[in-house]
Design an enzyme around this catalytic site. Structure first.
Site, PDB file in Angstrom:
ATOM      1  N   ASN A  42     -24.828 -42.795 -58.747  1.00 39.99           N
ATOM      2  CA  ASN A  42     -23.476 -43.025 -59.256  1.00 39.99           C
ATOM      3  C   ASN A  42     -23.244 -42.194 -60.518  1.00 39.99           C
ATOM      4  O   ASN A  42     -24.154 -41.984 -61.320  1.00 39.99           O
ATOM      5  CB  ASN A  42     -23.180 -44.508 -59.499  1.00 39.99           C
ATOM      6  CG  ASN A  42     -24.182 -45.221 -60.377  1.00 39.99           C
ATOM      7  OD1 ASN A  42     -25.364 -44.890 -60.404  1.00 39.99           O
ATOM      8  ND2 ASN A  42     -23.710 -46.227 -61.104  1.00 39.99           N
ATOM      9  N   GLU A  44     -20.529 -42.023 -63.563  1.00 39.06           N
ATOM     10  CA  GLU A  44     -19.382 -42.659 -64.218  1.00 39.06           C
ATOM     11  C   GLU A  44     -18.640 -41.662 -65.110  1.00 39.06           C
ATOM     12  O   GLU A  44     -19.083 -40.518 -65.312  1.00 39.06           O
ATOM     13  CB  GLU A  44     -19.879 -43.871 -65.021  1.00 39.06           C
ATOM     14  CG  GLU A  44     -20.512 -44.909 -64.108  1.00 39.06           C
ATOM     15  CD  GLU A  44     -20.879 -46.209 -64.797  1.00 39.06           C
ATOM     16  OE1 GLU A  44     -20.920 -46.256 -66.043  1.00 39.06           O
ATOM     17  OE2 GLU A  44     -21.122 -47.188 -64.069  1.00 39.06           O
ATOM     18  N   CYS A  53     -19.379 -43.579 -56.730  1.00 39.21           N
ATOM     19  CA  CYS A  53     -20.535 -44.395 -56.359  1.00 39.21           C
ATOM     20  C   CYS A  53     -21.649 -43.526 -55.769  1.00 39.21           C
ATOM     21  O   CYS A  53     -21.402 -42.430 -55.243  1.00 39.21           O
ATOM     22  CB  CYS A  53     -20.142 -45.435 -55.320  1.00 39.21           C
ATOM     23  SG  CYS A  53     -18.980 -46.675 -55.897  1.00 39.21           S
ATOM     24  N   GLU A  55     -23.294 -43.989 -53.056  1.00 36.59           N
ATOM     25  CA  GLU A  55     -23.144 -43.800 -51.604  1.00 36.59           C
ATOM     26  C   GLU A  55     -22.281 -42.581 -51.301  1.00 36.59           C
ATOM     27  O   GLU A  55     -22.606 -41.755 -50.443  1.00 36.59           O
ATOM     28  CB  GLU A  55     -22.495 -45.044 -50.964  1.00 36.59           C
ATOM     29  CG  GLU A  55     -23.354 -46.298 -51.023  1.00 36.59           C
ATOM     30  CD  GLU A  55     -23.142 -47.132 -52.265  1.00 36.59           C
ATOM     31  OE1 GLU A  55     -22.812 -46.564 -53.336  1.00 36.59           O
ATOM     32  OE2 GLU A  55     -23.299 -48.358 -52.172  1.00 36.59           O
ATOM     33  N   CYS A  86     -19.545 -50.861 -51.906  1.00 39.00           N
ATOM     34  CA  CYS A  86     -18.160 -51.267 -52.191  1.00 39.00           C
ATOM     35  C   CYS A  86     -17.241 -50.887 -51.024  1.00 39.00           C
ATOM     36  O   CYS A  86     -17.613 -50.122 -50.134  1.00 39.00           O
ATOM     37  CB  CYS A  86     -17.684 -50.636 -53.495  1.00 39.00           C
ATOM     38  SG  CYS A  86     -17.103 -48.928 -53.338  1.00 39.00           S
ATOM     39  N   CYS A  89     -16.488 -47.074 -50.479  1.00 40.61           N
ATOM     40  CA  CYS A  89     -17.623 -46.372 -49.864  1.00 40.61           C
ATOM     41  C   CYS A  89     -17.744 -46.710 -48.390  1.00 40.61           C
ATOM     42  O   CYS A  89     -18.078 -45.848 -47.569  1.00 40.61           O
ATOM     43  CB  CYS A  89     -18.916 -46.708 -50.596  1.00 40.61           C
ATOM     44  SG  CYS A  89     -19.021 -45.878 -52.198  1.00 40.61           S
TER      45      CYS A  89
HETATM   46  N1  THU Z   1     -21.666 -48.577 -57.684  1.00 36.92           N
HETATM   47  C1  THU Z   1     -22.297 -47.782 -56.777  1.00 36.92           C
HETATM   48  O1  THU Z   1     -22.707 -46.657 -57.093  1.00 36.92           O
HETATM   49  N2  THU Z   1     -22.453 -48.258 -55.527  1.00 36.92           N
HETATM   50  C2  THU Z   1     -22.131 -49.503 -55.134  1.00 36.92           C
HETATM   51  O2  THU Z   1     -22.371 -49.852 -53.992  1.00 36.92           O
HETATM   52  C3  THU Z   1     -21.498 -50.424 -56.065  1.00 36.92           C
HETATM   53  C4  THU Z   1     -21.109 -49.864 -57.368  1.00 36.92           C
HETATM   54  C5  THU Z   1     -21.557 -48.108 -59.064  1.00 36.92           C
HETATM   55  C6  THU Z   1     -20.190 -47.769 -59.534  1.00 36.92           C
HETATM   56  C7  THU Z   1     -20.343 -47.973 -61.020  1.00 36.92           C
HETATM   57  O3  THU Z   1     -20.910 -46.804 -61.588  1.00 36.92           O
HETATM   58  C8  THU Z   1     -21.353 -49.092 -61.146  1.00 36.92           C
HETATM   59  O4  THU Z   1     -22.034 -49.120 -59.913  1.00 36.92           O
HETATM   60  C9  THU Z   1     -20.756 -50.455 -61.441  1.00 36.92           C
HETATM   61  O5  THU Z   1     -19.740 -50.746 -60.572  1.00 36.92           O
END
Ligand code: THU
Length: 133
Positions: A42, A44, A53, A55, A86, A89
């Site tokens: 991920n 940010e 994310c 995925e 999520c 994704c």
């Molecule tokens: N996130 C993911 O990378 N994958 C998921 O399946 C759920 C959420 C990340 C997004 C963000 O950087 C952090 O987790 C918190 O939501």
């Protein structure tokens, strides 16, 4: 490529997660129909909504290398029970892996789903009557 190797690829990608705002580090790895592996983390942003994310990072890398069909995905986090992908994704996962097996791995155990489990009654390419070019 074994399932365990896919887990290892996701764990390695997770080490590169950029999550200074949430502190929630995620790694994902996908296996394509020719046995190739692509992994992502991920990423940010100070403008929170631009976060990508793990995925989707893994899938975008795979597709950018020419992959069109995914067979398996592993997602690694540090939470128990292991967290599921999520909603955004899931829609992207469906596009390239409608038959994909998805496994979430945490520090204790793991959970596995099919895409139909994750996204029942999904909107997909077959709903577009203009066809895919
Ligand atoms: N996130 C993911 O990378 N994958 C998921 O399946 C759920 C959420 C990340 C997004 C963000 O950087 C952090 O987790 C918190 O939501």
């Amino acid at each position: 490529m074994s399932h365990q190797e896919l887990v290892a690829a996701a764990e390695t990608a997770r080490e590169h997660a950029y999550a200074p705002y949430s502190g929630f580090l995620v790694g994902a790895a996908v296996l394509d129909d020719q046995g190739r592996v692509f992994a992502g983390a991920n990423v940010e942003n100070a403008s929170y909504g631009l976060t990508i994310c793990a995925e989707r990072s893994a899938i975008i890398l795979a597709v950018s290398a020419g992959v069109r069909r995914l067979k398996e995905m592993v997602v690694v986090t540090s939470v128990d029970p292991p967290s599921a992908p999520c909603g955004a994704c899931r829609q992207v996962m469906l596009e390239f892996g409608p038959d994909m097996r998805v496994t979430a791995v945490g520090p204790v155990g793991q959970r596995t789903w099919t895409m139909v489990n994750l996204l029942p009654d999904a909107f997909g390419r077959e709903d577009l009557n203009s066809g895919i070019k």
